[in-house]
Design an enzyme around this catalytic site. Structure first.
Site, PDB file in Angstrom:
ATOM      1  N   HIS A 135       0.850  -1.201   0.000  1.00 19.80           N
ATOM      2  CA  HIS A 135       0.000   0.000   0.000  1.00 19.80           C
ATOM      3  C   HIS A 135       0.882   1.247   0.000  1.00 19.80           C
ATOM      4  O   HIS A 135       1.231   1.784   1.054  1.00 19.80           O
ATOM      5  CB  HIS A 135      -0.930  -0.024   1.223  1.00 19.80           C
ATOM      6  CG  HIS A 135      -1.984   1.044   1.207  1.00 19.80           C
ATOM      7  ND1 HIS A 135      -3.295   0.813   1.561  1.00 19.80           N
ATOM      8  CD2 HIS A 135      -1.934   2.357   0.878  1.00 19.80           C
ATOM      9  CE1 HIS A 135      -3.989   1.926   1.456  1.00 19.80           C
ATOM     10  NE2 HIS A 135      -3.177   2.894   1.046  1.00 19.80           N
TER      11      HIS A 135
ATOM     12  N   ASN B 193       2.409   9.411  -5.685  1.00 23.22           N
ATOM     13  CA  ASN B 193       2.617  10.837  -5.382  1.00 23.22           C
ATOM     14  C   ASN B 193       2.808  11.091  -3.885  1.00 23.22           C
ATOM     15  O   ASN B 193       3.447  12.064  -3.506  1.00 23.22           O
ATOM     16  CB  ASN B 193       1.468  11.685  -5.926  1.00 23.22           C
ATOM     17  CG  ASN B 193       1.655  12.010  -7.401  1.00 23.22           C
ATOM     18  OD1 ASN B 193       2.229  13.032  -7.762  1.00 23.22           O
ATOM     19  ND2 ASN B 193       1.201  11.118  -8.275  1.00 23.22           N
TER      20      ASN B 193
ATOM     21  N   HIS C 215       0.136  17.426  -6.718  1.00 24.24           N
ATOM     22  CA  HIS C 215      -0.257  17.162  -8.101  1.00 24.24           C
ATOM     23  C   HIS C 215       0.030  18.356  -9.008  1.00 24.24           C
ATOM     24  O   HIS C 215       0.406  18.181 -10.175  1.00 24.24           O
ATOM     25  CB  HIS C 215      -1.736  16.757  -8.177  1.00 24.24           C
ATOM     26  CG  HIS C 215      -1.996  15.398  -7.594  1.00 24.24           C
ATOM     27  ND1 HIS C 215      -3.131  15.064  -6.912  1.00 24.24           N
ATOM     28  CD2 HIS C 215      -1.222  14.278  -7.572  1.00 24.24           C
ATOM     29  CE1 HIS C 215      -3.064  13.802  -6.506  1.00 24.24           C
ATOM     30  NE2 HIS C 215      -1.908  13.309  -6.893  1.00 24.24           N
TER      31      HIS C 215
ATOM     32  N   THR D 120      -2.972   7.176  -9.401  1.00 22.99           N
ATOM     33  CA  THR D 120      -4.187   7.574 -10.107  1.00 22.99           C
ATOM     34  C   THR D 120      -3.815   8.120 -11.483  1.00 22.99           C
ATOM     35  O   THR D 120      -3.184   9.178 -11.565  1.00 22.99           O
ATOM     36  CB  THR D 120      -4.908   8.699  -9.311  1.00 22.99           C
ATOM     37  OG1 THR D 120      -4.810   8.433  -7.906  1.00 22.99           O
ATOM     38  CG2 THR D 120      -6.346   8.852  -9.750  1.00 22.99           C
ATOM     39  N   PRO D 121      -4.171   7.424 -12.569  1.00 19.81           N
ATOM     40  CA  PRO D 121      -3.882   7.972 -13.900  1.00 19.81           C
ATOM     41  C   PRO D 121      -4.618   9.297 -14.077  1.00 19.81           C
ATOM     42  O   PRO D 121      -5.774   9.424 -13.671  1.00 19.81           O
ATOM     43  CB  PRO D 121      -4.433   6.896 -14.850  1.00 19.81           C
ATOM     44  CG  PRO D 121      -4.509   5.652 -14.023  1.00 19.81           C
ATOM     45  CD  PRO D 121      -4.812   6.108 -12.628  1.00 19.81           C
TER      46      PRO D 121
ATOM     47  N   ASP E 217      -9.919   7.691  -8.146  1.00 20.78           N
ATOM     48  CA  ASP E 217     -10.057   8.738  -7.122  1.00 20.78           C
ATOM     49  C   ASP E 217     -11.544   8.945  -6.841  1.00 20.78           C
ATOM     50  O   ASP E 217     -12.346   8.992  -7.782  1.00 20.78           O
ATOM     51  CB  ASP E 217      -9.416  10.040  -7.650  1.00 20.78           C
ATOM     52  CG  ASP E 217      -9.367  11.147  -6.611  1.00 20.78           C
ATOM     53  OD1 ASP E 217     -10.388  11.387  -5.924  1.00 20.78           O
ATOM     54  OD2 ASP E 217      -8.309  11.789  -6.492  1.00 20.78           O
TER      55      ASP E 217
ATOM     56  N   GLY F 120      -8.683   8.204  -2.372  1.00 23.75           N
ATOM     57  CA  GLY F 120      -9.105   9.604  -2.426  1.00 23.75           C
ATOM     58  C   GLY F 120      -9.789   9.990  -1.126  1.00 23.75           C
ATOM     59  O   GLY F 120     -10.023   9.138  -0.253  1.00 23.75           O
TER      60      GLY F 120
ATOM     61  N   HIS G  34      -9.827   1.400  -0.221  1.00 24.21           N
ATOM     62  CA  HIS G  34      -9.671   2.153   1.023  1.00 24.21           C
ATOM     63  C   HIS G  34     -11.011   2.050   1.735  1.00 24.21           C
ATOM     64  O   HIS G  34     -12.024   2.510   1.196  1.00 24.21           O
ATOM     65  CB  HIS G  34      -9.336   3.610   0.719  1.00 24.21           C
ATOM     66  CG  HIS G  34      -7.897   3.832   0.379  1.00 24.21           C
ATOM     67  ND1 HIS G  34      -7.303   3.249  -0.690  1.00 24.21           N
ATOM     68  CD2 HIS G  34      -6.929   4.555   1.013  1.00 24.21           C
ATOM     69  CE1 HIS G  34      -6.023   3.607  -0.717  1.00 24.21           C
ATOM     70  NE2 HIS G  34      -5.776   4.397   0.300  1.00 24.21           N
TER      71      HIS G  34
ATOM     72  N   GLU H  83     -11.885   4.614   6.465  1.00 22.46           N
ATOM     73  CA  GLU H  83     -10.949   5.631   6.972  1.00 22.46           C
ATOM     74  C   GLU H  83     -11.711   6.673   7.785  1.00 22.46           C
ATOM     75  O   GLU H  83     -11.133   7.369   8.621  1.00 22.46           O
ATOM     76  CB  GLU H  83     -10.233   6.315   5.804  1.00 22.46           C
ATOM     77  CG  GLU H  83      -8.779   5.941   5.686  1.00 22.46           C
ATOM     78  CD  GLU H  83      -8.045   6.741   4.624  1.00 22.46           C
ATOM     79  OE1 GLU H  83      -8.581   6.877   3.501  1.00 22.46           O
ATOM     80  OE2 GLU H  83      -6.944   7.223   4.916  1.00 22.46           O
TER      81      GLU H  83
HETATM   82  C1  6MZ Z   1      -3.935   9.270   3.857  1.00 21.17           C
HETATM   83  N1  6MZ Z   1      -4.837   8.309   3.371  1.00 21.17           N
HETATM   84  C2  6MZ Z   1      -5.325   8.249   2.094  1.00 21.17           C
HETATM   85  N2  6MZ Z   1      -6.640   7.966   1.941  1.00 21.17           N
HETATM   86  C3  6MZ Z   1      -7.208   7.947   0.717  1.00 21.17           C
HETATM   87  N3  6MZ Z   1      -6.535   8.209  -0.407  1.00 21.17           N
HETATM   88  C4  6MZ Z   1      -5.225   8.492  -0.305  1.00 21.17           C
HETATM   89  C5  6MZ Z   1      -4.560   8.500   0.935  1.00 21.17           C
HETATM   90  N4  6MZ Z   1      -3.268   8.774   0.705  1.00 21.17           N
HETATM   91  C6  6MZ Z   1      -3.147   8.931  -0.643  1.00 21.17           C
HETATM   92  N5  6MZ Z   1      -4.333   8.787  -1.253  1.00 21.17           N
HETATM   93  C7  6MZ Z   1      -4.661   8.919  -2.685  1.00 21.17           C
HETATM   94  O1  6MZ Z   1      -3.470   8.871  -3.441  1.00 21.17           O
HETATM   95  C8  6MZ Z   1      -3.298  10.064  -4.204  1.00 21.17           C
HETATM   96  C9  6MZ Z   1      -1.830  10.423  -4.311  1.00 21.17           C
HETATM   97  O2  6MZ Z   1      -1.152   9.479  -5.113  1.00 21.17           O
HETATM   98  P1  6MZ Z   1      -1.339   9.349  -6.701  1.00 21.17           P
HETATM   99  O3  6MZ Z   1      -1.601  10.725  -7.245  1.00 21.17           O
HETATM  100  O4  6MZ Z   1      -2.502   8.429  -6.913  1.00 21.17           O
HETATM  101  O5  6MZ Z   1      -0.038   8.801  -7.178  1.00 21.17           O
HETATM  102  C10 6MZ Z   1      -4.128  11.102  -3.438  1.00 21.17           C
HETATM  103  O6  6MZ Z   1      -4.513  12.172  -4.266  1.00 21.17           O
HETATM  104  C11 6MZ Z   1      -5.312  10.261  -2.958  1.00 21.17           C
HETATM  105  O7  6MZ Z   1      -6.262  10.126  -3.988  1.00 21.17           O
HETATM  106 ZN    ZN Z   2      -3.830   4.841   0.973  1.00 18.84          ZN
END
Ligand code: 6MZ
Ligand code: ZN
Length: 364
Positions: A13, A17, A65, A98-99, A167, A197, A224, A227
């Site tokens: 996990h 980004n 981003h 996320t593409p 997302d 997201g 997810h 949360e």
């Molecule tokens: C803290 N807990 C969390 N809960 C939910 N979503 C999360 C997250 N941490 C990260 N992301 C998801 O991952 C994206 C960043 O990576 P990528 O742009 O996809 O590589 C965030 O914009 C969110 O959509």
């Molecule tokens: Zn996560």
């Protein structure tokens, strides 16, 4: 705890980004500051801040981003993130991202993913074995298990599988587009789908058609889940029977019972949960109960850049808080091979690697 670093680990996990190095993020922000596009001191303050509320974390992702949505930067970030995990002795990494479509950068979801693949190809500090179906046919020409285990004769190796994230801000159509892309890229290293997201945004039913389509096509899914408190959604997610879930923070008794009955493996992200205050403190984290109940689980980082952690730091935290030793942690990783999304070839190679690692551990 040196063993937390040296032990071979499985990371299931990690958001691309969210795993970006602070140094890279600051460099990108400085460059945009020089162009007058952002106010660097303000952004620097946000990047270096240590405690972040849940809301602030998602604001930070929007900022990240802005800084990273560019093909070359996506490539560089991917390369660095994989090298950092390999450095910390991760032997199998499922990296999720996320593409993204971004017209101003000429970026489509597909070209974003091609930039990710380019990043994987440009890794040079470690040998990358990209998990994909085609490779199964050619595995006879692949490295022997001895090659993999013996760091002395070969370069270090990391298996990488990609998960495409949907997302929660996205529409049903955009989510389906991501699943179609994942299916097209199955032969290029994509091993599954994630739903992530901001958990207070979006409705389960919006994503369900895309997730059902993915399931029909045989793509493994992780969600997810829980949360934030949302019992209806948590139950719907569990009854969907995903292959794994992440977090499981805000479960009540009914949901715990359902999760345990269904034996759905949980990706545990201790530091992330503490910083976002979805769990009050590490000593009351549900990891302890799930671990005691022998529920399938694995420690993960979530966003090692955003939360200033590492996979070995998560092991050290779990070990010191819950009194779990090296051997138990090793066995937790060994058991996790059963619920990774990679093909049987990779599972088999990892099983063999861990089997030989255990005898080494016991001989110490
Ligand atoms: C803290 N807990 C969390 N809960 C939910 N979503 C999360 C997250 N941490 C990260 N992301 C998801 O991952 C994206 C960043 O990576 P990528 O742009 O996809 O590589 C965030 O914009 C969110 O959509
Ligand atoms: Zn996560």
């Amino acid at each position: 705890m040196e063993w937390c670093v040296s032990m071979p680990k499985i990371e299931l996990h990690a958001h691309l980004n969210g795993s970006i190095r602070d140094s890279t993020l600051l460099k990108l922000a400085r460059e945009l500051g020089e162009k007058g596009a952002i106010n660097f001191p303000d952004v620097e303050h946000v990047i270096l801040k240590n405690d972040r509320s849940f809301k602030e974390v998602f604001k930070l992702f929007d900022l990240i981003h802005i800084l990273t949505t560019d093909h070359k930067i996506v490539t560089r970030m991917t390369k660095e993130v994989i090298e950092d995990f390999a450095d910390d002795n991760v032997v199998y990494l499922e990296l999720r991202t996320t593409p993204k479509n971004n017209d101003s950068k000429g970026m489509s979801k597909r070209s974003y993913m091609e930039a990710v693949l380019e990043g994987i190809r440009s890794v040079n500090s470690v040998e990358v074995d990209l998990c994909h179906k085609l490779k199964e046919d050619t595995s006879a020409h692949s490295h022997t298990v001895d090659d993999i285990c013996n760091n002395k004769t070969r370069r270090k190796k990391i298996y990488v599988g990609l998960l495409l994230s949907i997302d929660r801000r996205e529409t049903t159509e955009a989510a389906i587009e991501t699943v179609k892309l994942a299916l097209e890229m199955r032969d290029l290293g994509v091993v599954g789908i994630d739903l992530s997201g901001n958990p207070v945004i979006g409705e389960w039913l919006t994503f369900l058609p895309a997730l059902e389509f993915a399931k029909e096509q045989g793509l493994p899914i992780t969600l997810h889940c829980g949360e934030v408190p949302n019992p209806d959604e948590i139950r719907a997610m569990l009854n969907f029977l995903p292959r794994r879930i992440g977090h499981a923070c805000c479960f009540e008794d009914d949901e715990w019972n359902l999760l345990k009955r269904l034996k759905i493996p949980v990706e545990i992200c201790l530091t992330s949960n503490i910083i976002t205050e979805t769990i009050a403190s590490v000593d009351v984290h549900h990891f302890a109960d799930l671990y005691k109940s022998n529920h399938p689980l694995i420690l993960c980082t979530d966003d090692c850049g955003v939360f200033s952690t590492s996979i070995s730091a998560e092991y050290a935290l779990a070990s010191s808080t819950f009194g779990i030793g090296k051997r138990e942690m090793f066995e937790m990783n060994d058991r996790a091979i059963d619920f990774i999304f990679a093909c049987d070839r990779v599972k088999q190679e990892l099983k063999t690697m861990f089997a030989s690692g255990l005898s080494e551990l016991l001989n110490l």
